[in-house]
Enzyme design. Sequence first.
Site, PDB file in Angstrom:
ATOM      1  N   ASP A   1       0.987  -1.154  -0.020  1.00  0.00           N
ATOM      2  CA  ASP A   1      -0.035   0.141   0.120  1.00  0.00           C
ATOM      3  C   ASP A   1       0.944   1.360   0.157  1.00  0.00           C
ATOM      4  O   ASP A   1       1.462   1.332   0.868  1.00  0.00           O
ATOM      5  CB  ASP A   1      -1.046  -0.084   1.118  1.00  0.00           C
ATOM      6  CG  ASP A   1      -2.153   1.060   1.378  1.00  0.00           C
ATOM      7  OD1 ASP A   1      -2.203   1.769   0.001  1.00  0.00           O
ATOM      8  OD2 ASP A   1      -2.750   1.263   1.937  1.00  0.00           O
TER       9      ASP A   1
ATOM     10  N   ASP B   1      -2.836   2.451  -6.280  1.00  0.00           N
ATOM     11  CA  ASP B   1      -1.568   2.617  -5.341  1.00  0.00           C
ATOM     12  C   ASP B   1      -1.707   1.403  -4.160  1.00  0.00           C
ATOM     13  O   ASP B   1      -0.882   1.497  -3.234  1.00  0.00           O
ATOM     14  CB  ASP B   1      -1.694   3.752  -4.035  1.00  0.00           C
ATOM     15  CG  ASP B   1      -3.080   3.862  -3.470  1.00  0.00           C
ATOM     16  OD1 ASP B   1      -4.027   3.302  -4.025  1.00  0.00           O
ATOM     17  OD2 ASP B   1      -3.584   4.600  -2.596  1.00  0.00           O
ATOM     18  N   GLU B   2      -2.213   0.362  -4.540  1.00  0.00           N
ATOM     19  CA  GLU B   2      -2.047  -0.886  -3.798  1.00  0.00           C
ATOM     20  C   GLU B   2      -2.453  -2.066  -4.519  1.00  0.00           C
ATOM     21  O   GLU B   2      -3.039  -2.140  -5.459  1.00  0.00           O
ATOM     22  CB  GLU B   2      -3.226  -0.797  -2.517  1.00  0.00           C
ATOM     23  CG  GLU B   2      -4.773  -0.791  -2.860  1.00  0.00           C
ATOM     24  CD  GLU B   2      -5.405  -0.898  -1.693  1.00  0.00           C
ATOM     25  OE1 GLU B   2      -5.079  -1.644  -0.647  1.00  0.00           O
ATOM     26  OE2 GLU B   2      -6.408  -0.118  -1.703  1.00  0.00           O
TER      27      GLU B   2
END
Length: 352
Positions: A8, A103-104
């Site tokens: 993350d 983003d993860e």
Amino acid sequence: MRKIIHIDMDCFFAAVEMRDNPAWRNIPLAIGGSRTERGVISTCNYPARAYGVRSAMPTGQAFKLCPQLVLVPGNMDKYKAVSTCIQAIFHRYTDIVEPLSLDEAYLDVSACDLFQGSATRIAEHIRQTIFHETGLTASAGVAPNKFLAKIASDENKPDGLFVIPPDQVSNFVSTLSLRKIPGVGQKTAEKLAKLGLHRCSDVIKADLKILVREFGSFAETLLERSQGLDSREVHNERERKSVAVEQTFSQDLTTPEQSMQPLAEMYQKLIRRIERCEATEQIQKIGIKLKFQDFRQTTIERQHPELCFQLLQQLLVQAWLRGQGKAVRLVGIHVGLKSSGAQAQLDLDWMH
């Protein structure tokens, strides 16, 4: 026993902007829409979070909490380019990567031979590589399954690593708050609390009949997660489940009639999006979402194999009635899509 890593990125959009503009590194910074146009905060850095600013917060509220907040409109093309670089890094370690957003992502490194197969060392090396090549920090969680890995990645944020070894799963989940379980929102948490259920260990001791009576099919998920169990695999490709269009209004709407023209415009936009996704033949339900002036929201869906403007109009009126006179700040329409697995089963049944 699987070895799952959840990566993350730390306040991703804001981190990219701080990297590119060092003057913003130590001041409250947020990415989002204008406070004069009913905007919403997309993400913010940690100095801003210290003031109580959070993602999905109305921009106006964020400025009340932090008047000196620096607001940046954001650059999605730039964020996507950085995300592509990060995803490429993931694939150096395993081909089993499931992106959740820009983003993860989940990574299954069960078959990775690097670092003698140590998922902990692999995760740490991924974090170091991301920082070396992008200048951005990432937090990582390592665990035997997706549920625990995602929780672990949040334990040592920002720029941290947290590992839940298989032999420590029982100890870890025994004190875990039920709010950490996906699907346990505010209302479900309140319902659990009324039953005296606050932590995973409480669910394990609870009467199964009461759980099923109160939570239906979700009772099974509650029991599994409360034991640290999650059999879901990491999927390389995420299947699109829905297509949606939303509009936030500069002034609250006070009558259903005021929302009919925006509904017609969103309807045309939704048609174009569905066509771009080549999902016209996959529609199985359509729905309306309203967010009221007090930020509470309601959603109404109906099973329907195609877009139907008249049905959306009916659902819109029904959703307004749920507001009991409250003004509306956002209207959204969406379609739910059939899963490829469900379609395959239908085709097989038809052959018989």
